[in-house]
Design an enzyme around this catalytic site. Sequence first.
Site, PDB file in Angstrom:
ATOM      1  N   ASP A 226       2.548   5.812   0.398  1.00 35.18           N
ATOM      2  CA  ASP A 226       1.137   6.009   0.069  1.00 35.18           C
ATOM      3  C   ASP A 226       0.344   4.774   0.477  1.00 35.18           C
ATOM      4  O   ASP A 226       0.257   3.797  -0.264  1.00 35.18           O
ATOM      5  CB  ASP A 226       0.997   6.279  -1.440  1.00 35.18           C
ATOM      6  CG  ASP A 226      -0.443   6.586  -1.827  1.00 35.18           C
ATOM      7  OD1 ASP A 226      -1.285   6.748  -0.918  1.00 35.18           O
ATOM      8  OD2 ASP A 226      -0.718   6.670  -3.045  1.00 35.18           O
ATOM      9  N   LYS A 233      -5.308   1.287   0.455  1.00 37.83           N
ATOM     10  CA  LYS A 233      -4.982   0.439  -0.690  1.00 37.83           C
ATOM     11  C   LYS A 233      -4.986  -1.024  -0.264  1.00 37.83           C
ATOM     12  O   LYS A 233      -4.608  -1.345   0.867  1.00 37.83           O
ATOM     13  CB  LYS A 233      -3.568   0.764  -1.198  1.00 37.83           C
ATOM     14  CG  LYS A 233      -3.425   2.046  -1.985  1.00 37.83           C
ATOM     15  CD  LYS A 233      -1.991   2.191  -2.487  1.00 37.83           C
ATOM     16  CE  LYS A 233      -1.772   3.502  -3.229  1.00 37.83           C
ATOM     17  NZ  LYS A 233      -2.544   3.613  -4.473  1.00 37.83           N
ATOM     18  N   ASP A 244       6.587   6.268  -3.896  1.00 34.22           N
ATOM     19  CA  ASP A 244       5.664   7.342  -4.251  1.00 34.22           C
ATOM     20  C   ASP A 244       6.275   8.739  -4.082  1.00 34.22           C
ATOM     21  O   ASP A 244       5.614   9.743  -4.321  1.00 34.22           O
ATOM     22  CB  ASP A 244       4.360   7.210  -3.452  1.00 34.22           C
ATOM     23  CG  ASP A 244       3.142   7.632  -4.257  1.00 34.22           C
ATOM     24  OD1 ASP A 244       3.234   7.668  -5.501  1.00 34.22           O
ATOM     25  OD2 ASP A 244       2.101   7.945  -3.638  1.00 34.22           O
ATOM     26  N   ASP A 303      -6.967   8.439  -1.641  1.00 36.20           N
ATOM     27  CA  ASP A 303      -5.844   7.840  -2.364  1.00 36.20           C
ATOM     28  C   ASP A 303      -5.425   8.691  -3.574  1.00 36.20           C
ATOM     29  O   ASP A 303      -4.397   8.427  -4.188  1.00 36.20           O
ATOM     30  CB  ASP A 303      -6.216   6.419  -2.808  1.00 36.20           C
ATOM     31  CG  ASP A 303      -5.008   5.570  -3.140  1.00 36.20           C
ATOM     32  OD1 ASP A 303      -3.874   6.022  -2.865  1.00 36.20           O
ATOM     33  OD2 ASP A 303      -5.191   4.457  -3.667  1.00 36.20           O
ATOM     34  N   GLU A 305      -4.024  11.500  -3.555  1.00 41.51           N
ATOM     35  CA  GLU A 305      -3.365  12.479  -2.690  1.00 41.51           C
ATOM     36  C   GLU A 305      -2.250  13.238  -3.405  1.00 41.51           C
ATOM     37  O   GLU A 305      -1.919  14.357  -3.016  1.00 41.51           O
ATOM     38  CB  GLU A 305      -2.795  11.774  -1.446  1.00 41.51           C
ATOM     39  CG  GLU A 305      -1.408  11.119  -1.615  1.00 41.51           C
ATOM     40  CD  GLU A 305      -1.368  10.010  -2.650  1.00 41.51           C
ATOM     41  OE1 GLU A 305      -2.426   9.407  -2.928  1.00 41.51           O
ATOM     42  OE2 GLU A 305      -0.277   9.729  -3.181  1.00 41.51           O
ATOM     43  N   ARG A 307      -2.044  14.658  -6.381  1.00 46.61           N
ATOM     44  CA  ARG A 307      -2.484  15.915  -7.010  1.00 46.61           C
ATOM     45  C   ARG A 307      -2.758  16.977  -5.949  1.00 46.61           C
ATOM     46  O   ARG A 307      -2.693  18.166  -6.234  1.00 46.61           O
ATOM     47  CB  ARG A 307      -3.703  15.632  -7.894  1.00 46.61           C
ATOM     48  CG  ARG A 307      -4.915  15.149  -7.142  1.00 46.61           C
ATOM     49  CD  ARG A 307      -5.946  14.487  -8.061  1.00 46.61           C
ATOM     50  NE  ARG A 307      -5.553  13.134  -8.448  1.00 46.61           N
ATOM     51  CZ  ARG A 307      -6.259  12.357  -9.251  1.00 46.61           C
ATOM     52  NH1 ARG A 307      -7.391  12.792  -9.778  1.00 46.61           N
ATOM     53  NH2 ARG A 307      -5.845  11.139  -9.558  1.00 46.61           N
TER      54      ARG A 307
HETATM   55  N1  BES Z   1       0.656   6.734  -6.084  1.00 45.53           N
HETATM   56  C1  BES Z   1      -0.569   6.349  -6.658  1.00 45.53           C
HETATM   57  C2  BES Z   1      -0.468   6.038  -8.143  1.00 45.53           C
HETATM   58  C3  BES Z   1       0.397   4.907  -8.592  1.00 45.53           C
HETATM   59  C4  BES Z   1       0.056   3.592  -8.330  1.00 45.53           C
HETATM   60  C5  BES Z   1       1.494   5.165  -9.381  1.00 45.53           C
HETATM   61  C6  BES Z   1       0.837   2.568  -8.802  1.00 45.53           C
HETATM   62  C7  BES Z   1       2.268   4.148  -9.868  1.00 45.53           C
HETATM   63  C8  BES Z   1       1.946   2.848  -9.564  1.00 45.53           C
HETATM   64  C9  BES Z   1      -1.610   7.465  -6.508  1.00 45.53           C
HETATM   65  O1  BES Z   1      -1.519   8.215  -5.360  1.00 45.53           O
HETATM   66  C10 BES Z   1      -2.946   6.807  -6.510  1.00 45.53           C
HETATM   67  O2  BES Z   1      -3.222   6.090  -5.595  1.00 45.53           O
HETATM   68  N2  BES Z   1      -3.728   7.072  -7.551  1.00 45.53           N
HETATM   69  C11 BES Z   1      -5.027   6.504  -7.690  1.00 45.53           C
HETATM   70  C12 BES Z   1      -5.974   7.632  -8.034  1.00 45.53           C
HETATM   71  C13 BES Z   1      -7.410   7.240  -7.945  1.00 45.53           C
HETATM   72  C14 BES Z   1      -7.804   7.008  -6.494  1.00 45.53           C
HETATM   73  C15 BES Z   1      -8.239   8.366  -8.532  1.00 45.53           C
HETATM   74  C16 BES Z   1      -4.944   5.500  -8.816  1.00 45.53           C
HETATM   75  O3  BES Z   1      -4.264   5.746  -9.822  1.00 45.53           O
HETATM   76  O4  BES Z   1      -5.565   4.447  -8.683  1.00 45.53           O
HETATM   77 ZN    ZN Z   2       0.339   8.328  -4.474  1.00 45.38          ZN
HETATM   78 MN    MN Z   3      -2.612   7.380  -3.728  1.00 43.69          MN
END
Ligand code: BES
Ligand code: ZN
Ligand code: MN
Length: 453
Positions: A226, A233, A244, A303, A305, A307
């Site tokens: 990711d 990111k 991920d 990001d 992604e 869901r």
């Molecule tokens: N894979 C990440 C979430 C994540 C980050 C899980 C670090 C465990 C540790 C996910 O795809 C993501 O980037 N989520 C974002 C969502 C936001 C953009 C609404 C997040 O949680 O910041």
């Molecule tokens: Zn992710």
């Molecule tokens: Mn993400």
Amino acid sequence: MLSERCFTAEGTTPIQLVSSKDFDTWQAQLSAGQQAWLQRQGFTARKGQWAWLEEDAGAPASVVTGWDGRDNFDALGGLALKLPEGDYSLQTPATDLQILGWALGAYQFSRYTAASRAPARLQIPSANNADKIIHSADAVAFSRDLINTGAGDMCPSHLAAEAAALAETFDASCRITSGDALLDMDCGAIHAVGRAAEDPPCLIDLHWGNQADPAVVLIGKGITFDSGGLNLKPAAGMRWMKKDMGGAATAMGLAYLIMAQKLPVSLRLLVPAAENAVAGNAFRPGDVLHTHKGLTVEIDNTDAEGRLVLCDALSIACAEQPELIFDFATLTGSARSAVGTELAAMFCNDDNLALALQASSTSSADPVWRMPLHGGYEHMIDSKVADVVNSAASPYAGSITAALFLQRFVTDVAWTHFDIMAFNTRTRPGHPEGGEAMGLRAVYHYLEQRFGP
Ligand code: BES
Ligand code: ZN
Ligand code: MN
């Protein structure tokens, strides 16, 4: 296999478990020499602490280890890589969970560099359920290996190959739909997330068991890396994103355990696998995706992604109206803020199921904590141009709005969603630093109670 490295048919050096509260009375029956020797080692039977007990009057040298009387990984989970290499046997009875802890603590990831030593090996006493312990250990090791592997060696096609091999082992069927064929299946979301990557996105669909048995679907988020997509990111946030696909790894490990244990269920494993990459054909903020369910999704943030790939899988799963659906996903940083890295956040649309899962999680040393599918926050994922938006404008309650998004794709099925870390940030007994299956044993224990023989 992990179980082959850390268990033996014939243990020689005995191990005694000494409960911390019984230490004084236990010690009193030892010889003066043995007492002095324990004292020199500072042994007071604290949980996980171990020491040598010298041979005495013809009895062989043995190991003593402390435990606090709880049924978890603390007593044996740190020993396999601390005791000298060799074959050990238990002199005091231990539970299946404690012995599983031995194995899980013996895990080493050795794909890229040789392990510095072999684990000590334990003989599983005949009173314990060796099959279940061995299958559980190998299931978790399988998940961990998948997570720990670098994203360059664990692309969607590699994950698909792992699932196909798993199917082969247990005589299951496995269909992989990849690349543009996903569009023919109406999986516009999986396709959009993965299409910018060199290795095309795919949907893994494994079936096993007797169709007359209750249908259980496992779904795992399989984002093999990711980067965040165009909403890239920052470096620190991207560093560990090889994990991920930890939800997929957990679902695959659980499928392994269910099949190895021949649990009488009709099992389906769905893994939407994709790499969230950056290229000219990447999906963009403001794009609107057409999902399998027919709902349109406005992209606020590329990001968010996970869901997206899950929503197509959830609606495919619901179409067959199974008894139960479980999904596992490294879905939000917000879940980590809420419950930290060592607890899985659980969302469930059925209160009795949630209570039973909570109990199973406690008895399998696989902690989960229920979070609310709070309807009052639905407005946060309303879109002005589509049926729903993939990320809320507000930073609050991020794991809840993510779960509410998923819920919009679930129809009339008992559904549980686990938002997991899939990684141990520090070594604890039974939990070496690195990839981790979270929620696997809690769900297995529940399924076994409900459907087992
Ligand atoms: N894979 C990440 C979430 C994540 C980050 C899980 C670090 C465990 C540790 C996910 O795809 C993501 O980037 N989520 C974002 C969502 C936001 C953009 C609404 C997040 O949680 O910041
Ligand atoms: Zn992710
Ligand atoms: Mn993400």
